[in-house]
Scaffold this active site. Structure first.
Site, mmCIF file in Angstrom:
data_model
loop_
_atom_site.group_PDB
_atom_site.id
_atom_site.type_symbol
_atom_site.label_atom_id
_atom_site.label_comp_id
_atom_site.label_asym_id
_atom_site.label_seq_id
_atom_site.Cartn_x
_atom_site.Cartn_y
_atom_site.Cartn_z
ATOM 1 N N HIS A 1 1.007 -1.343 0.458
ATOM 2 C CA HIS A 1 -0.568 -0.133 -0.265
ATOM 3 C C HIS A 1 0.664 1.822 0.138
ATOM 4 C CE1 HIS A 1 -2.768 -3.317 1.932
ATOM 5 N NE2 HIS A 1 -3.497 -2.682 1.000
ATOM 6 N N GLY B 1 -2.407 -1.409 -6.997
ATOM 7 C CA GLY B 1 -1.185 -2.837 -7.608
ATOM 8 C C GLY B 1 -1.525 -4.188 -8.439
ATOM 9 N N ASP C 1 -3.133 -7.786 -7.755
ATOM 10 C CA ASP C 1 -4.464 -7.566 -7.760
ATOM 11 C C ASP C 1 -4.683 -7.139 -9.375
ATOM 12 O OD1 ASP C 1 -5.121 -8.374 -5.617
ATOM 13 O OD2 ASP C 1 -4.576 -6.310 -4.764
ATOM 14 N N ARG D 1 -3.701 -9.831 3.606
ATOM 15 C CA ARG D 1 -4.493 -12.012 4.609
ATOM 16 C C ARG D 1 -2.923 -12.358 4.721
ATOM 17 N NH1 ARG D 1 -8.505 -10.219 -0.005
ATOM 18 N NH2 ARG D 1 -10.816 -10.684 1.107
#
Ligand code: PAF
Length: 282
Positions: free
Chosen positions: A37, A147, A150, A187
């Site tokens: 991020h 990003g 994904d 995650r």
């Protein structure tokens, strides 16, 4: 750094920034911020006068048996990281602010949302495009940062942006990896120590497949089988999919040609991880 909860307030800040012709960069997130991020934030800060980040765990992109409730959250830590990085505004709406009682409108990109992750997460991308579209309308960014990890999400958002003539440029930033190659993801926090070690097989198998392709292998089936075999050396890995598709359209290809996306989703226990690699094939 300002922390804003209300749509009306952020819209009024955006209006005053636009009046002074400041360019706005936008980093939408679901929080639990990591270096992936923060690399989006750094890029936005370099490109724009003003950077807005949103932190919102979006319920509409989680399936009924998925991890919405237990998705990792750390608002205090996130705000510290955002402030340190130089973010101008963090938008942290409540669920009710975004989806008030009686909410009925959804945005759906057809076709590419049924492939890859869409096969096992049928309404996921509808939730993503709905929230991203709403956030674009609220923040009115010049550029928005996503990003490469994904990859399908970026392809779907690019399609929505182009199909709906949205006034925002989508910027894709490289996947940020841990030292042992695991793609950074909020995650990853779910993984047990053992699964965390096993999960390095995902990036290893992609890098090794890339080597095979660079040595000349162009047969899609062979590359997919190779990755599957490598992942299956970890007995706790449960493969959702491994695929090689056209990097732009995400369509099936027989032979590897042009920009190829190698993409995979694998479960370790309850944790579903994704990773991918784009490879330019002559
Ligand atoms: O990538 C994410 O974190 C989310 O899917 C996004 C883009 C913030 C939408 O909720």
């Amino acid at each position: 750094m300002r922390v804003v909860e209300k749509i009306a307030e952020i819209k009024s800040i955006v209006r005053s920034q636009k009046r002074t012709e400041k360019t706005i960069g936008f980093v939408p997130t679901m929080g639990y911020l990591h270096e992936g991020h923060m690399s989006l934030v750094e890029t936005s800060l370099r490109h724009n006068d003003y950077t807005i980040m949103s932190i919102f765990v979006n319920p509409t992109q989680f399936g009924p048996n998925e991890d919405f409730e237990r998705y990792p959250r750390d608002l205090d830590g996130d705000l510290k990281k955002a402030e340190l990085a130089g973010v101008d505004i963090v938008f942290i709406p409540t669920k009710e602010e975004i989806y008030p009682k009686g909410y009925k409108t959804y945005v759906n990109v057809e076709g590419i949302t049924n492939l890859l992750c869409g096969k096992s997460r049928p309404d996921h991308f509808r939730g993503v495009t709905t929230i991203v579209n709403k956030l674009f309308n609220i923040v009115e960014p010049d550029k928005a940062y996503f990003g490469q990890k994904d990859a399908q999400q970026v392809a779907v958002i690019r399609k929505m942006t182009s199909d709906l003539n949205l006034n925002v440029e989508i910027v894709t930033c490289p996947t940020i990896r841990e030292d042992d190659g695991l793609a950074m993801s909020s995650r990853n926090a779910y993984l047990s120590e053992k699964d965390r070690l096993s999960a390095t097989i995902l990036s290893k198998s992609l890098f090794e497949a890339k080597e095979l392709i660079n040595k000349g292998e162009r047969n899609r089936e062979k590359i997919i089988d190779f990755i599957i075999q490598r992942i299956n050396t970890e007995k706790d890995a449960i493969i959702d999919y491994v695929d090689a598709v056209d990097g732009d359209s995400l369509e099936q290809i027989d032979f590897l040609k042009g920009n190829v996306l190698l993409a995979l989703a694998v479960k370790f226990g309850q944790t579903r991880l994704i990773d991918n690699m784009i490879i330019a094939c002559e």
